[in-house]
Design an enzyme around this catalytic site. Structure first.
Site, PDB file in Angstrom:
ATOM      1  N   GLY A   1       8.432  -0.606   1.019  1.00 41.20           N
ATOM      2  CA  GLY A   1       7.952  -0.189   1.902  1.00 41.20           C
ATOM      3  C   GLY A   1       8.482  -0.898   2.495  1.00 41.20           C
TER       4      GLY A   1
ATOM      5  N   GLU B   1      10.897  -8.273  -4.234  1.00 42.31           N
ATOM      6  CA  GLU B   1      11.699  -7.597  -3.275  1.00 42.31           C
ATOM      7  C   GLU B   1      12.950  -7.882  -3.382  1.00 42.31           C
ATOM      8  OE1 GLU B   1       7.100  -5.956  -1.542  1.00 42.31           O
ATOM      9  OE2 GLU B   1       9.136  -7.525  -0.427  1.00 42.31           O
TER      10      GLU B   1
ATOM     11  N   SER C   1       1.160  -1.260   0.336  1.00 43.17           N
ATOM     12  CA  SER C   1       0.353  -0.202  -0.348  1.00 43.17           C
ATOM     13  C   SER C   1       0.302   1.375   0.148  1.00 43.17           C
ATOM     14  CB  SER C   1      -0.807   0.288   1.110  1.00 43.17           C
ATOM     15  OG  SER C   1      -0.542   0.110   2.367  1.00 43.17           O
ATOM     16  N   THR C   2       1.762   1.556   1.006  1.00 47.85           N
ATOM     17  CA  THR C   2       2.494   2.538   0.837  1.00 47.85           C
ATOM     18  C   THR C   2       3.726   1.964  -0.632  1.00 47.85           C
ATOM     19  OG1 THR C   2       3.266   2.162   3.377  1.00 47.85           O
ATOM     20  CG2 THR C   2       4.942   3.722   2.169  1.00 47.85           C
TER      21      THR C   2
END
Length: 262
Positions: free
Chosen positions: A90, A111, A35-36
């Site tokens: 994030g 990631e 979300s960030t």
């Protein structure tokens, strides 16, 4: 910034807005998941559309890639660009040494690959993610589907020999079915509560057959940008040993908020 945004969303937005200041024209940028990170992608898209900035994005998940293309960012694979100038992502948790737990969104393998293929990793977060020691957030471990229950049993056996407060492991679900990563793997969430030696745990986890990667990101983060709902940010640079406090302009960018469903 619209008043209807929650304080936590305002904090996420200002951390993302400040982090994109590190991006320069022509850079190859790793785009995180969550979300960030979604705020960050939208802020970058605004720079591309309105300021004409030329960047190449490498996404850490299919949903990030879809969002990046939607907002006008050129997306390529890591194999195409080979190396990145920086990655912005994030975190689910961070400690005073900027060690992280990541993988709440299920993209930890991509990631970690993208972050380690970058000259610099910038992490964006809010203060709720800060802990004295890692482990409050469940530690994600990506495992192959074949024999996953055996892998789970091996992990639980291993946990009895390391310094953690909890030893429960659960299979992450998507409804009634196992959650699958972009690579088609499963995720086991380890409810450890407190990790005394993250480096040791990361090493032994990755030695267990069936484990692909774990969500401990150690000595990878270079800069941490912490956002607050009042528009202030704290920028911690682990390499320079500096901590700076700034304010982010909350005016403008209204189109960012109209369609951000994250």
């Amino acid at each position: 910034m619209p008043a209807e945004l929650s304080p936590i969303d305002k904090a996420k937005y200002v951390s993302a807005r400040r982090a994109v200041d590190f991006v320069e024209d022509g850079m190859r940028v790793g785009l995180g998941t969550g979300s960030t990170a979604a705020w960050m992608v939208r802020c970058l898209g605004e720079l591309v559309r309105e300021d004409g900035m030329m960047i190449t994005g490498v996404a850490t998940s299919t949903r990030t890639a879809d969002l990046a293309r939607e907002v006008g960012i050129t997306v390529k694979t890591l194999d195409e660009v080979r190396w990145l100038d920086l990655t912005i992502d994030g975190a689910d948790e961070f400690d005073p040494n900027l060690n992280l737990i990541k993988g709440g969104g299920g993209a930890l393998l991509h990631e970690k690959i993208v972050a380690t293929a970058s000259d610099q990793m910038i992490v964006i977060a809010d203060l709720s993610k800060e802990v004295d020691r890692l482990g409050t957030f469940p530690l994600p471990v990506e495992v192959i589907p074949f024999g996953w229950q055996t892998t789970k049993a091996l992990i639980e056996e291993m946990l009895s020999n390391v310094e953690v407060l909890g030893r429960a492991a659960s299979l992450r679900l998507n409804g009634s079915e196992p959650f699958r990563t972009d690579e088609g793997n499963f995720i086991l969430d380890l409810h450890l509560r407190r990790i005394s030696n993250p480096a040791q745990l990361s090493l032994v986890l990755n030695q267990i057959p069936g484990v692909v990667e774990n969500g401990l990101f150690l000595d990878i983060c270079d800069i941490l940008v912490i956002g607050n709902a009042d528009g202030t940010v704290e920028v911690r640079d682990i390499n320079n040993g500096t901590v700076e406090h700034e304010r982010v302009d909350l005016v403008g960018g209204e189109n960012l908020f109209a369609d951000n469903g994250d």
